[in-house]
Design an enzyme around this catalytic site. Structure first.
Site, mmCIF file in Angstrom:
data_model
loop_
_atom_site.group_PDB
_atom_site.id
_atom_site.type_symbol
_atom_site.label_atom_id
_atom_site.label_comp_id
_atom_site.label_asym_id
_atom_site.label_seq_id
_atom_site.Cartn_x
_atom_site.Cartn_y
_atom_site.Cartn_z
ATOM 1 N N LYS A 44 -33.308 0.167 116.561
ATOM 2 C CA LYS A 44 -33.671 -0.742 117.656
ATOM 3 C C LYS A 44 -34.690 -1.773 117.160
ATOM 4 O O LYS A 44 -35.282 -1.588 116.082
ATOM 5 C CB LYS A 44 -34.252 0.073 118.816
ATOM 6 C CG LYS A 44 -35.484 0.878 118.433
ATOM 7 C CD LYS A 44 -35.737 2.024 119.394
ATOM 8 C CE LYS A 44 -37.054 2.708 119.061
ATOM 9 N NZ LYS A 44 -37.247 3.957 119.801
ATOM 10 N N ARG A 139 -40.307 8.256 131.883
ATOM 11 C CA ARG A 139 -39.973 6.890 131.525
ATOM 12 C C ARG A 139 -38.490 6.673 131.802
ATOM 13 O O ARG A 139 -38.114 5.973 132.714
ATOM 14 C CB ARG A 139 -40.316 6.722 130.038
ATOM 15 C CG ARG A 139 -40.476 5.355 129.543
ATOM 16 C CD ARG A 139 -40.919 5.360 128.097
ATOM 17 N NE ARG A 139 -39.940 5.927 127.184
ATOM 18 C CZ ARG A 139 -39.995 5.826 125.863
ATOM 19 N NH1 ARG A 139 -41.008 5.191 125.295
ATOM 20 N NH2 ARG A 139 -39.070 6.355 125.099
ATOM 21 N N TYR A 257 -62.724 -19.499 113.391
ATOM 22 C CA TYR A 257 -62.951 -19.825 114.808
ATOM 23 C C TYR A 257 -64.105 -19.026 115.388
ATOM 24 O O TYR A 257 -64.268 -17.841 115.104
ATOM 25 C CB TYR A 257 -61.705 -19.511 115.627
ATOM 26 C CG TYR A 257 -60.581 -20.514 115.486
ATOM 27 C CD1 TYR A 257 -60.779 -21.866 115.786
ATOM 28 C CD2 TYR A 257 -59.319 -20.103 115.087
ATOM 29 C CE1 TYR A 257 -59.739 -22.777 115.673
ATOM 30 C CE2 TYR A 257 -58.275 -21.011 114.977
ATOM 31 C CZ TYR A 257 -58.488 -22.350 115.271
ATOM 32 O OH TYR A 257 -57.467 -23.243 115.163
HETATM 33 C C1 LIG Z 1 -37.470 4.984 119.005
HETATM 34 C C2 LIG Z 1 -36.839 6.281 119.348
HETATM 35 C C3 LIG Z 1 -36.568 7.218 118.345
HETATM 36 C C4 LIG Z 1 -37.080 7.069 116.925
HETATM 37 O O1 LIG Z 1 -38.468 7.353 116.965
HETATM 38 P P1 LIG Z 1 -39.380 7.316 115.630
HETATM 39 O O2 LIG Z 1 -40.690 7.842 116.096
HETATM 40 O O3 LIG Z 1 -39.439 5.898 115.217
HETATM 41 O O4 LIG Z 1 -38.720 8.173 114.631
HETATM 42 C C5 LIG Z 1 -35.858 8.356 118.704
HETATM 43 N N1 LIG Z 1 -35.467 8.560 119.984
HETATM 44 C C6 LIG Z 1 -35.740 7.691 120.983
HETATM 45 C C7 LIG Z 1 -35.306 7.991 122.372
HETATM 46 C C8 LIG Z 1 -36.445 6.522 120.693
HETATM 47 O O5 LIG Z 1 -36.735 5.667 121.672
#
Ligand SMILES: *Cc1c(COP(=O)(O)O)cnc(C)c1O
Length: 367
Positions: A44, A139, A257
């Site tokens: 993702k 969630r 800045y």
């Molecule tokens: C992002 C995600 C993962 C992978 O998690 P990592 O901590 O990056 O290994 C697995 N399952 C779900 C539902 C996720 O949202």
């Protein structure tokens, strides 16, 4: 993989090197740990910022057959690269989305009774989908009592849940989630199951919780799934930027800045062509109250000087040898491990990776 010529390379501010061989090794290492469970990959957010178009072929080549994305639009990109892969869309089924999923043979991770009802009403019989059960994140996913309300003709291809704190060994919530997930599986027997993310793969209970599939993301990309202990994964990402100017300044002079950082000795300040618009978070700036990020210049660890600008970072290179315009500063990688950089920038490595900007020259190292 994007081509580049030396001339055009110099027109970029930063250089992001992504080691696809290390990525593939990381997948193989996790697959060995998880076996006989299948090892999928979370790709993702553009494969955690590293680029779906480079990462997915490297993982396919290593043997990965199942991918998890968050959005339908990401699934389209994976499908174009992997005609035969199993692709799950974690954020579920958008309203009226069924036919688009069927056309591309994508599997939604159904997360509510409404989504399940819509899927069943508009799908061929036995069209595969996953079922997300919420065991503590509150969630996405059905609450365990809702499982009793599932239509009797619904048989998911996968039942899954996600950890709250798997990177914190001994967190009691993890044991509660494992117990809840076991109870859930008894309510939906004989359906393949998946619980572990990267850190889940390093829990001592692994052999009892790998189930049928594991879904690592972060560890594939070189993140440390065991914070506080040595990183078992190979490093994948290096971020460097060129020094575009050098200036000598007196002691007691402010840099950047809002004049929040001052030299305490006659100093050599280097400016690099990379800033928060390139994903180097503004929280990495150095002020009187906050040490901020670090850079390696000609082998020496240097402190940042002042706030991070949109397109520029200033570095105190007084202690680095023979510094010249055109030299490189390493901002992530080598002695500046991803998780340590994240700590200095007051975030986690996931945010560092997914913030990596679009302006870098991207160099993909393969085999
Ligand atoms: C992002 C995600 C993962 C992978 O998690 P990592 O901590 O990056 O290994 C697995 N399952 C779900 C539902 C996720 O949202």
């Amino acid at each position: 993989m994007r081509g580049h010529s030396p001339v055009f390379a110099d027109l970029h501010g930063g250089r992001l090197t992504i080691d696809l061989k290390a990525l593939a090794d990381n997948w193989r290492q996790l697959a060995r740990r998880a076996g006989p469970a299948e090892t999928a990959a979370a790709v993702k957010a553009d494969a955690y910022g590293l680029g779906i178009e480079a990462v997915v072929p490297a993982l396919l080549n290593a043997g990965c057959r199942s991918f998890f994305v968050a959005h339908f639009s990401e699934a389209l990109r994976v499908r174009a690269l992997a005609p035969d892969a199993v692709i799950y869309v974690l954020n579920g089924l958008p309203p009226h989305g069924c036919s688009a999923f069927h056309t591309l043979d994508l599997r939604p991770v159904l997360g509510s009774l409404d989504e399940v009802a819509e899927w069943l009403a508009h799908s061929p019989e036995d069209a595969p989908a996953a079922l997300h059960v919420d065991t503590g994140l509150n969630r996405l996913g059905l609450s365990p009592p809702e499982i009793a309300l599932l239509p009797k003709n619904f048989r998911p291809a996968l039942v899954m849940s996600h950890f709250v704190s798997s990177e914190i060994p001994g967190d009691p919530i993890t044991l509660r989630q494992i117990a809840t997930f076991r109870a859930v599986r008894e309510m939906i027997p004989d359906v393949p199951a998946s619980l572990c993310n990267s850190s889940g793969l390093f829990l001592s209970a692994l052999k009892d919780i790998a189930f049928d599939m594991v879904r690592p993301g972060y560890a594939l990309y070189g993140g440390n799934p065991t914070p506080g202990a040595p990183n078992p994964m190979r490093e994948v990402v290096t971020l460097e930027a060129r020094l575009i100017q050098l200036r000598e300044v007196e002691s007691g002079v402010s840099v950047g800045y809002n004049a929040q950082w001052h030299t305490t000795r006659p100093s050599l300040i280097a400016t690099v062509s990379l800033g928060y618009a390139d994903g180097y978070l503004r929280s990495g700036g150095a002020t009187a109250q906050h040490v901020g990020g670090k850079a390696i210049v000609n082998g020496v660890e240097c402190a940042l000087a002042g706030r991070i600008s949109m397109d520029l970072i200033t570095i105190d290179v007084t202690d680095a040898p023979n510094v010249q315009r055109g030299d490189w500063a390493v901002l992530v990688g080598g002695r500046l491990a991803l998780d340590d950089v994240a700590h200095r920038l007051e975030t986690n490595g996931y945010e560092i990776l997914t913030s990596l900007g679009r302006r870098h020259e991207r160099v993909y190292l393969s085999s």
